[in-house]
Design an enzyme around this catalytic site. Structure first.
Site, PDB file in Angstrom:
ATOM      1  N   PHE A 113       0.848  -1.183   0.000  1.00 13.99           N
ATOM      2  CA  PHE A 113       0.000   0.000   0.000  1.00 13.99           C
ATOM      3  C   PHE A 113       0.889   1.240   0.000  1.00 13.99           C
ATOM      4  O   PHE A 113       1.862   1.314   0.754  1.00 13.99           O
ATOM      5  CB  PHE A 113      -0.925   0.001   1.218  1.00 13.99           C
ATOM      6  CG  PHE A 113      -2.008   1.032   1.122  1.00 13.99           C
ATOM      7  CD1 PHE A 113      -3.015   0.887   0.187  1.00 13.99           C
ATOM      8  CD2 PHE A 113      -2.007   2.140   1.940  1.00 13.99           C
ATOM      9  CE1 PHE A 113      -4.018   1.843   0.075  1.00 13.99           C
ATOM     10  CE2 PHE A 113      -3.007   3.099   1.838  1.00 13.99           C
ATOM     11  CZ  PHE A 113      -4.013   2.954   0.901  1.00 13.99           C
ATOM     12  N   ASP A 184       2.137  -6.000   7.104  1.00 13.24           N
ATOM     13  CA  ASP A 184       0.924  -5.202   7.166  1.00 13.24           C
ATOM     14  C   ASP A 184      -0.254  -6.140   6.910  1.00 13.24           C
ATOM     15  O   ASP A 184      -0.349  -6.768   5.854  1.00 13.24           O
ATOM     16  CB  ASP A 184       0.979  -4.092   6.104  1.00 13.24           C
ATOM     17  CG  ASP A 184      -0.211  -3.139   6.178  1.00 13.24           C
ATOM     18  OD1 ASP A 184      -1.274  -3.547   6.688  1.00 13.24           O
ATOM     19  OD2 ASP A 184      -0.078  -1.993   5.707  1.00 13.24           O
ATOM     20  N   TYR A 209     -10.891  -1.020  10.582  1.00 13.65           N
ATOM     21  CA  TYR A 209     -12.130  -0.520   9.989  1.00 13.65           C
ATOM     22  C   TYR A 209     -12.542  -1.316   8.759  1.00 13.65           C
ATOM     23  O   TYR A 209     -13.639  -1.104   8.231  1.00 13.65           O
ATOM     24  CB  TYR A 209     -12.002   0.972   9.617  1.00 13.65           C
ATOM     25  CG  TYR A 209     -10.808   1.323   8.757  1.00 13.65           C
ATOM     26  CD1 TYR A 209     -10.840   1.133   7.380  1.00 13.65           C
ATOM     27  CD2 TYR A 209      -9.658   1.860   9.310  1.00 13.65           C
ATOM     28  CE1 TYR A 209      -9.756   1.466   6.586  1.00 13.65           C
ATOM     29  CE2 TYR A 209      -8.562   2.191   8.545  1.00 13.65           C
ATOM     30  CZ  TYR A 209      -8.614   1.997   7.177  1.00 13.65           C
ATOM     31  OH  TYR A 209      -7.527   2.312   6.392  1.00 13.65           O
ATOM     32  N   LYS A 210     -11.703  -2.241   8.308  1.00  9.40           N
ATOM     33  CA  LYS A 210     -12.066  -3.045   7.137  1.00  9.40           C
ATOM     34  C   LYS A 210     -12.848  -4.275   7.586  1.00  9.40           C
ATOM     35  O   LYS A 210     -13.964  -4.166   8.063  1.00  9.40           O
ATOM     36  CB  LYS A 210     -10.804  -3.420   6.364  1.00  9.40           C
ATOM     37  CG  LYS A 210     -10.007  -2.236   5.818  1.00  9.40           C
ATOM     38  CD  LYS A 210      -8.791  -2.702   5.037  1.00  9.40           C
ATOM     39  CE  LYS A 210      -7.859  -1.567   4.655  1.00  9.40           C
ATOM     40  NZ  LYS A 210      -8.448  -0.640   3.674  1.00  9.40           N
ATOM     41  N   ARG A 356     -12.948  -3.523  -7.594  1.00  3.49           N
ATOM     42  CA  ARG A 356     -12.582  -4.376  -6.460  1.00  3.49           C
ATOM     43  C   ARG A 356     -13.814  -4.693  -5.616  1.00  3.49           C
ATOM     44  O   ARG A 356     -14.613  -3.812  -5.309  1.00  3.49           O
ATOM     45  CB  ARG A 356     -11.516  -3.671  -5.612  1.00  3.49           C
ATOM     46  CG  ARG A 356     -10.925  -4.522  -4.519  1.00  3.49           C
ATOM     47  CD  ARG A 356      -9.840  -3.771  -3.778  1.00  3.49           C
ATOM     48  NE  ARG A 356     -10.389  -2.708  -2.938  1.00  3.49           N
ATOM     49  CZ  ARG A 356      -9.698  -2.069  -1.986  1.00  3.49           C
ATOM     50  NH1 ARG A 356      -8.438  -2.381  -1.785  1.00  3.49           N
ATOM     51  NH2 ARG A 356     -10.259  -1.126  -1.266  1.00  3.49           N
TER      52      ARG A 356
END
Length: 397
Positions: A113, A184, A209-210, A356
């Site tokens: 990322f 990560d 939060y995912k 996605r």
């Protein structure tokens, strides 16, 4: 997917929406609204500052850390919650580099990322001393490892394609060459089986939060392996990472364990919502979640490819080589995703051309997948995306 009927009932899902974006923001756990109201009214409202002691606010980061630790294979007492993911990346990378003072190379890959790479670049500018960030293609990481490398820093599941690194194999190879690892888990925690202790990982970070459904801006977490917990030096020497914060010592002394990775004041309200979400995770086993995800994502791929020949698979075809999201290339991907959202299927877009979709069995089932495929096919094949307003980029894609 009847085994997840109970968890599905625990989420608020808007009527008529098939939510395939849990890889960017999980939906609202129904209990979070009541939990936050209780914290605000009964704790903040009635206890005021005494809530730090009476309501246990100060202990939240470690307590919640252990609950997340169960989902990522961490040893008890070695996960701490708080701050943002970028802050935790910085902390982990800085600590790992200091443990390898004679080396100057950080190895990462082009699937990482961007924020992780930005953090590395910023840290290198701060440190000086000839540090170097090497970025190679994901499939070239193993051959790029050498005795020059101080830290291997990777996102386990690629945020765009869902390609999944072999954590155990790469960690073993890196450590054999004397390097440390920083993983990560932003697209891993709550998505795939993770075994940090079994893989021998040195450091790991992730957001909540995912897939963990902690809410917008929910706090991040950091893992430090037992062998490093008392040695890792926190570059961000925050007050709450001090050995005795309320001694108000003008000189920093790190806490003797993972608590040294605390930085700022715990986000009590955000952690209240996260705790409500973790109550749902206490109902399931990650092996069952991962198996269900693979089944659903395979069905999704097969359905989309049969119905939408214009979309080209960007994710690994083999289920064991990808995380819990599926991506497709499409030249008009942004506009097509806006049209999908308008038709009730919410996914997201990643430049330059990736549509996605997050696959989360906690609240999705086979019927959702089948209906989503039908809608996506209609959007693409009937060119519903071909409208000027769908091509106008919003601030968040």
């Amino acid at each position: 997917m009847s085994g997840f009927a109970d968890t599905r009932a625990r989420f608020h899902l808007p009527e008529g929406v098939i939510y395939l974006d849990g890889n960017s923001l999980g939906p609202l756990p129904r209990a979070a609204t009541e939990r936050m109201a209780r914290v605000m009214q009964d704790e903040w409202g009635e206890m005021l500052i005494t809530g730090w002691n009476k309501a246990g606010w100060m202990a939240q980061p470690g307590r919640i850390g252990d609950r997340i630790g169960r989902l990522i294979g961490a040893e008890p007492g070695h996960v701490m919650v708080g701050d943002t993911l970028s802050v935790k990346v910085y902390q982990a990378l800085a600590a790992a580099l200091e443990l390898r003072p004679d080396r100057r190379v950080i190895l990462s890959d082009s699937g990482n990322f961007p924020s992780d790479l930005y953090m590395a670049e910023g840290l290198i500018r701060t440190l000086g001393q000839g540090y170097e960030l090497r970025v190679v293609a994901p499939e070239k990481v193993a051959e790029a490892l050498s005795e020059e490398v101080a830290v291997l820093m990777l996102t386990e599941v690629d945020y765009r394609t869902a390609r999944q690194h072999d954590m155990a194999a790469l960690t073993a190879q890196a450590q054999e060459l004397g390097a440390l690892t920083v993983w990560d888990l932003a697209h891993s925690a709550g998505a795939v089986e993770v075994d940090l202790a079994g893989a021998g990982a040195d450091f790991a970070v992730g957001c909540t939060y995912k897939y963990l459904n902690g809410g917008p801006g929910a706090p991040a977490f950091i893992y430090v392996a037992p062998e490093h917990a008392a040695k890792a030096s926190p570059a961000l020497s925050g007050w709450l990472g001090h050995e005795a914060p309320f001694d108000f010592d003008p000189t920093y002394r790190p806490a003797p364990d993972i608590a040294r990775m605390r930085v700022g004041t715990p986000p009590v309200l955000g952690m209240a919502a996260l705790e409500a979400a973790l109550d749902v995770w206490d109902m399931v086993d990650m092996r069952e979640v991962a198996a269900a995800s693979r089944k659903l994502s395979t069905a999704f791929i097969e359905g989309v490819e049969a119905a939408c020949p214009a979309l080209r698979l960007a994710s690994p075809r083999r289920a064991t080589e990808r995380g819990s999201h599926v991506s497709f290339h499409f030249a008009h991907g942004y506009a097509a995703m806006q049209a999908c959202i308008a038709e009730g299927v919410i996914g997201d877009f990643r430049a330059p051309d990736i549509m996605r979709f997050g696959i989360t069995p906690l609240y999705l089932d086979e019927d959702d997948i089948e209906r989503a495929v039908e809608i996506i096919a209609r959007v693409v094949n009937d060119r519903l995306w071909d409208r000027p307003d769908y091509a106008t980029r919003a601030a968040v894609t």
